[in-house]
Design an enzyme around this catalytic site. Structure first.
Site, PDB file in Angstrom:
ATOM      1  N   TYR A 147      -5.483  54.600  92.171  1.00  0.00           N
ATOM      2  CA  TYR A 147      -4.473  53.683  92.712  1.00  0.00           C
ATOM      3  C   TYR A 147      -4.288  52.477  91.801  1.00  0.00           C
ATOM      4  O   TYR A 147      -3.177  52.174  91.364  1.00  0.00           O
ATOM      5  CB  TYR A 147      -4.924  53.244  94.101  1.00  0.00           C
ATOM      6  N   GLU A 149      -5.254  51.813  88.612  1.00  0.00           N
ATOM      7  CA  GLU A 149      -4.776  52.065  87.248  1.00  0.00           C
ATOM      8  C   GLU A 149      -3.385  52.689  87.265  1.00  0.00           C
ATOM      9  O   GLU A 149      -2.583  52.450  86.356  1.00  0.00           O
ATOM     10  CB  GLU A 149      -5.760  52.944  86.473  1.00  0.00           C
ATOM     11  N   GLY A 150      -3.093  53.495  88.285  1.00  0.00           N
ATOM     12  CA  GLY A 150      -1.739  54.048  88.420  1.00  0.00           C
ATOM     13  C   GLY A 150      -0.724  52.927  88.550  1.00  0.00           C
ATOM     14  O   GLY A 150       0.320  52.913  87.887  1.00  0.00           O
ATOM     15  N   LYS A 151      -1.056  51.944  89.393  1.00  0.00           N
ATOM     16  CA  LYS A 151      -0.137  50.811  89.600  1.00  0.00           C
ATOM     17  C   LYS A 151      -0.070  49.936  88.346  1.00  0.00           C
ATOM     18  O   LYS A 151       0.973  49.368  88.031  1.00  0.00           O
ATOM     19  CB  LYS A 151      -0.609  49.976  90.793  1.00  0.00           C
ATOM     20  N   ASN A 176      -2.445  42.450 100.970  1.00  0.00           N
ATOM     21  CA  ASN A 176      -2.616  43.165 102.248  1.00  0.00           C
ATOM     22  C   ASN A 176      -1.554  42.785 103.278  1.00  0.00           C
ATOM     23  O   ASN A 176      -1.449  41.631 103.672  1.00  0.00           O
ATOM     24  CB  ASN A 176      -3.993  42.860 102.859  1.00  0.00           C
ATOM     25  N   SER A 191      -5.468  48.068 111.212  1.00  0.00           N
ATOM     26  CA  SER A 191      -5.227  49.163 112.162  1.00  0.00           C
ATOM     27  C   SER A 191      -6.548  49.669 112.757  1.00  0.00           C
ATOM     28  O   SER A 191      -6.640  49.899 113.967  1.00  0.00           O
ATOM     29  CB  SER A 191      -4.449  50.295 111.492  1.00  0.00           C
ATOM     30  N   PHE A 193      -9.388  48.041 113.274  1.00  0.00           N
ATOM     31  CA  PHE A 193      -9.970  47.098 114.239  1.00  0.00           C
ATOM     32  C   PHE A 193      -9.168  47.064 115.538  1.00  0.00           C
ATOM     33  O   PHE A 193      -9.728  47.010 116.636  1.00  0.00           O
ATOM     34  CB  PHE A 193     -10.048  45.685 113.630  1.00  0.00           C
ATOM     35  N   GLN A 211     -16.784  39.718 103.008  1.00  0.00           N
ATOM     36  CA  GLN A 211     -15.696  39.855 102.031  1.00  0.00           C
ATOM     37  C   GLN A 211     -14.411  39.302 102.661  1.00  0.00           C
ATOM     38  O   GLN A 211     -14.260  39.351 103.884  1.00  0.00           O
ATOM     39  CB  GLN A 211     -15.528  41.322 101.580  1.00  0.00           C
ATOM     40  N   ARG A 277     -14.659  41.695  96.619  1.00  0.00           N
ATOM     41  CA  ARG A 277     -15.388  40.721  97.442  1.00  0.00           C
ATOM     42  C   ARG A 277     -14.463  39.690  98.046  1.00  0.00           C
ATOM     43  O   ARG A 277     -14.700  39.183  99.123  1.00  0.00           O
ATOM     44  CB  ARG A 277     -16.456  39.998  96.610  1.00  0.00           C
TER      45      ARG A 277
HETATM   46  P1  NAD Z   1       2.692  53.923 103.368  1.00  0.00           P
HETATM   47  O1  NAD Z   1       1.676  54.940 103.016  1.00  0.00           O
HETATM   48  O2  NAD Z   1       2.988  53.694 104.793  1.00  0.00           O
HETATM   49  O3  NAD Z   1       4.072  54.214 102.630  1.00  0.00           O
HETATM   50  C1  NAD Z   1       4.186  54.909 101.445  1.00  0.00           C
HETATM   51  C2  NAD Z   1       5.313  55.911 101.588  1.00  0.00           C
HETATM   52  O4  NAD Z   1       5.478  56.615 100.358  1.00  0.00           O
HETATM   53  C3  NAD Z   1       5.038  56.963 102.659  1.00  0.00           C
HETATM   54  O5  NAD Z   1       6.173  57.113 103.472  1.00  0.00           O
HETATM   55  C4  NAD Z   1       4.753  58.222 101.853  1.00  0.00           C
HETATM   56  O6  NAD Z   1       5.050  59.415 102.556  1.00  0.00           O
HETATM   57  C5  NAD Z   1       5.612  57.999 100.641  1.00  0.00           C
HETATM   58  N1  NAD Z   1       5.178  58.733  99.449  1.00  0.00           N
HETATM   59  C6  NAD Z   1       3.915  58.847  98.961  1.00  0.00           C
HETATM   60  N2  NAD Z   1       3.919  59.593  97.842  1.00  0.00           N
HETATM   61  C7  NAD Z   1       5.215  59.938  97.613  1.00  0.00           C
HETATM   62  C8  NAD Z   1       5.856  60.724  96.627  1.00  0.00           C
HETATM   63  N3  NAD Z   1       5.168  61.295  95.627  1.00  0.00           N
HETATM   64  N4  NAD Z   1       7.194  60.899  96.718  1.00  0.00           N
HETATM   65  C9  NAD Z   1       7.905  60.333  97.725  1.00  0.00           C
HETATM   66  N5  NAD Z   1       7.346  59.600  98.696  1.00  0.00           N
HETATM   67  C10 NAD Z   1       6.016  59.412  98.646  1.00  0.00           C
HETATM   68  O7  NAD Z   1       2.232  52.573 102.675  1.00  0.00           O
HETATM   69  P2  NAD Z   1       2.829  51.102 102.729  1.00  0.00           P
HETATM   70  O8  NAD Z   1       1.754  50.236 103.222  1.00  0.00           O
HETATM   71  O9  NAD Z   1       4.141  51.090 103.412  1.00  0.00           O
HETATM   72  O10 NAD Z   1       3.025  50.807 101.181  1.00  0.00           O
HETATM   73  C11 NAD Z   1       4.301  50.862 100.552  1.00  0.00           C
HETATM   74  C12 NAD Z   1       4.162  50.437  99.101  1.00  0.00           C
HETATM   75  O11 NAD Z   1       3.663  49.088  99.030  1.00  0.00           O
HETATM   76  C13 NAD Z   1       3.194  51.290  98.294  1.00  0.00           C
HETATM   77  O12 NAD Z   1       3.710  51.481  96.996  1.00  0.00           O
HETATM   78  C14 NAD Z   1       1.939  50.455  98.232  1.00  0.00           C
HETATM   79  O13 NAD Z   1       1.176  50.736  97.093  1.00  0.00           O
HETATM   80  C15 NAD Z   1       2.517  49.048  98.219  1.00  0.00           C
HETATM   81  N6  NAD Z   1       1.526  48.071  98.730  1.00  0.00           N
HETATM   82  C16 NAD Z   1       1.231  48.044 100.063  1.00  0.00           C
HETATM   83  C17 NAD Z   1       0.277  47.129 100.523  1.00  0.00           C
HETATM   84  C18 NAD Z   1      -0.095  47.041 101.986  1.00  0.00           C
HETATM   85  O14 NAD Z   1      -0.962  46.232 102.334  1.00  0.00           O
HETATM   86  N7  NAD Z   1       0.508  47.786 102.887  1.00  0.00           N
HETATM   87  C19 NAD Z   1      -0.367  46.273  99.621  1.00  0.00           C
HETATM   88  C20 NAD Z   1      -0.048  46.367  98.271  1.00  0.00           C
HETATM   89  C21 NAD Z   1       0.921  47.254  97.835  1.00  0.00           C
HETATM   90  N1  UDP Z   2     -13.020  47.275 106.254  1.00  0.00           N
HETATM   91  C1  UDP Z   2     -13.977  47.145 107.248  1.00  0.00           C
HETATM   92  N2  UDP Z   2     -13.922  47.986 108.319  1.00  0.00           N
HETATM   93  C2  UDP Z   2     -12.968  48.937 108.447  1.00  0.00           C
HETATM   94  C3  UDP Z   2     -11.986  49.073 107.435  1.00  0.00           C
HETATM   95  C4  UDP Z   2     -12.043  48.227 106.342  1.00  0.00           C
HETATM   96  O1  UDP Z   2     -14.863  46.274 107.181  1.00  0.00           O
HETATM   97  O2  UDP Z   2     -12.988  49.671 109.462  1.00  0.00           O
HETATM   98  C5  UDP Z   2     -13.053  46.337 105.112  1.00  0.00           C
HETATM   99  C6  UDP Z   2     -13.005  46.996 103.737  1.00  0.00           C
HETATM  100  O3  UDP Z   2     -14.299  47.334 103.292  1.00  0.00           O
HETATM  101  C7  UDP Z   2     -12.384  45.884 102.906  1.00  0.00           C
HETATM  102  C8  UDP Z   2     -11.428  45.191 103.884  1.00  0.00           C
HETATM  103  O4  UDP Z   2     -11.875  45.556 105.189  1.00  0.00           O
HETATM  104  O5  UDP Z   2     -13.359  44.962 102.504  1.00  0.00           O
HETATM  105  C9  UDP Z   2      -9.976  45.596 103.708  1.00  0.00           C
HETATM  106  O6  UDP Z   2      -9.920  47.000 103.688  1.00  0.00           O
HETATM  107  P1  UDP Z   2      -8.564  47.817 103.630  1.00  0.00           P
HETATM  108  O7  UDP Z   2      -8.932  49.264 103.466  1.00  0.00           O
HETATM  109  O8  UDP Z   2      -7.703  47.444 104.773  1.00  0.00           O
HETATM  110  O9  UDP Z   2      -7.794  47.288 102.345  1.00  0.00           O
HETATM  111  P2  UDP Z   2      -8.228  46.919 100.846  1.00  0.00           P
HETATM  112  O10 UDP Z   2      -9.703  47.112 100.662  1.00  0.00           O
HETATM  113  O11 UDP Z   2      -7.423  47.844 100.028  1.00  0.00           O
HETATM  114  O12 UDP Z   2      -7.846  45.503 100.736  1.00  0.00           O
END
Ligand code: NAD
Ligand code: UDP
Length: 316
Positions: A147, A149-151, A176, A191, A193, A211, A277
């Site tokens: 995730y 490195e892809g981004k 987040n 979600s 919690f 964290q 962290r």
């Molecule tokens: P999500 O998983 O709900 O939405 C991602 C959507 O992309 C889904 O509908 C999924 O089916 C679709 N998808 C996945 N791979 C695909 C592909 N190869 N072709 C077409 N569709 C595809 O996640 P989200 O939380 O809505 O995140 C949306 C975007 O925002 C993502 O790019 C994510 O990396 C970025 N982002 C989200 C958060 C967050 O906290 N929610 C934080 C940072 C970045």
């Molecule tokens: N986390 C947790 N309990 C859970 C799910 C996540 O303590 O049931 C922690 C996780 O280890 C991280 C933080 O909550 O420190 C945020 O996790 P999340 O997966 O939501 O996003 P990200 O780590 O990508 O910020």
């Protein structure tokens, strides 16, 4: 000839994407929502299907796409660790091949293109709060790397298309985000919690719960994405979008228990590998260049999100 703004939202049937489609329709845009339904669902946009300016298309961004379009929001990518680690090779392909395909589409059509990047490009940050000029501390070979490195590679492609082909690019680094239509089983902390609290189950703190994260309500985030997309040409980002309020995960658990009135107790589970962290956005750039900042406080956003999950759990 077309008069309306034709907007493509990849990943439009996902959590953030579906809110974005809704908000774009309100601006009068024609919205083409594209999704492969890996983590998204038709039900997230079911209420939009009869809208005359809305179209839903099943397509994978790792495949080329030929449509005529004015703006592209490239949101497609699974976002929760559970989902993006399920098929890590596909996750990297989605970010990298997806970016190449969407940038190619932007190049052919002359469309403006916005990339949904992430705070994960900062990895487990040594600089706090995170500013856009920090290069990050990312493990290139760990379980989060597909995730992160892809981004990061997608950002590289965006800036190379900008320099080499003069594309009109925008890069948002999203922190987040939470709100209604988060996937109930995606393992993300908000979600998890809320569902645990509503069901009276133990709340799972990973590690000691000290964290930190900063949580942005989805409506605020969508406004930020649209402000960035409609900012003057040359405002490319990267630009942090998030809520700078910083909470420990334990504090989040306590707030959720209080707001749900739950009998749930806290329990500890092992901390996942490479779990950052701390995380908090410095949003000075967004405030200055977009005149944008979040307006929904955590407790206010949690109340709305709890109401959504309460309803969902009653009907499923
Ligand atoms: P999500 O998983 O709900 O939405 C991602 C959507 O992309 C889904 O509908 C999924 O089916 C679709 N998808 C996945 N791979 C695909 C592909 N190869 N072709 C077409 N569709 C595809 O996640 P989200 O939380 O809505 O995140 C949306 C975007 O925002 C993502 O790019 C994510 O990396 C970025 N982002 C989200 C958060 C967050 O906290 N929610 C934080 C940072 C970045
Ligand atoms: N986390 C947790 N309990 C859970 C799910 C996540 O303590 O049931 C922690 C996780 O280890 C991280 C933080 O909550 O420190 C945020 O996790 P999340 O997966 O939501 O996003 P990200 O780590 O990508 O910020």
């Amino acid at each position: 000839m077309h008069l309306t703004n034709r907007v493509l939202v990849t990943g439009g049937a996902g959590f953030i994407g579906s809110h974005l489609c809704e908000a774009l329709l309100e601006t009068g845009a024609e919205v083409l929502c594209l999704d492969n339904f890996f983590t998204g669902a038709r039900s997230n946009v079911a209420h939009l299907l009869s809208h005359p300016r809305f179209e839903l298309m099943r397509h994978d961004v790792t495949m080329p796409l030929f449509v005529e379009i004015d703006q592209i929001y490239n949101m497609a990518c699974p976002a929760s660790p559970v989902h993006y680690q399920y098929d890590p090779v596909q996750t990297t392909k989605t970010s990298v091949h997806g970016a190449i395909n969407m940038l190619g589409l932007a190049k052919r059509t002359g469309a403006r293109i916005l990339q949904a990047s992430t705070s994960e490009v900062y990895g487990d940050p040594d600089v706090h709060p995170q500013q856009e000029d920090y290069w990050g501390n990312v493990n290139p070979i760990g379980p989060r790397s597909c995730y992160d490195e892809g981004k990061r590679c997608a950002e590289t492609l965006f800036f190379d298309y900008y320099r080499q082909h003069q594309l009109d690019i925008k890069v948002a680094r999203i922190f987040n985000t939470y709100g209604p239509r988060m996937h109930p089983n995606d393992g993300r902390v908000v979600s998890n919690f809320i569902v645990q609290a509503l069901q009276g189950e133990d709340i799972t703190l990973y590690g000691d719960g000290q964290q930190t994260r900063s949580f942005c309500y989805v409506d605020d985030l969508v406004k930020g994405l649209m402000s960035l997309m409609n900012s003057p040409e040359g405002v490319t980002g990267p630009i942090n979008l998030g809520n700078p309020g910083e909470f420990t995960i334990k504090e989040l658990a306590e707030q959720v228990i209080e707001l749900t009135g739950s009998i749930s107790k806290l329990t500890h589970k092992p901390l996942p590998q490479d779990d950052p962290r701390k995380r908090r956005p410095d949003i000075t750039r967004a405030r200055e260049q977009l005149n944008w900042g979040p307006s929904v406080a955590l407790n206010e956003g949690l109340v709305k999100t709890i109401a959504y999950f309460d309803e969902l759990l009653k009907t499923t």
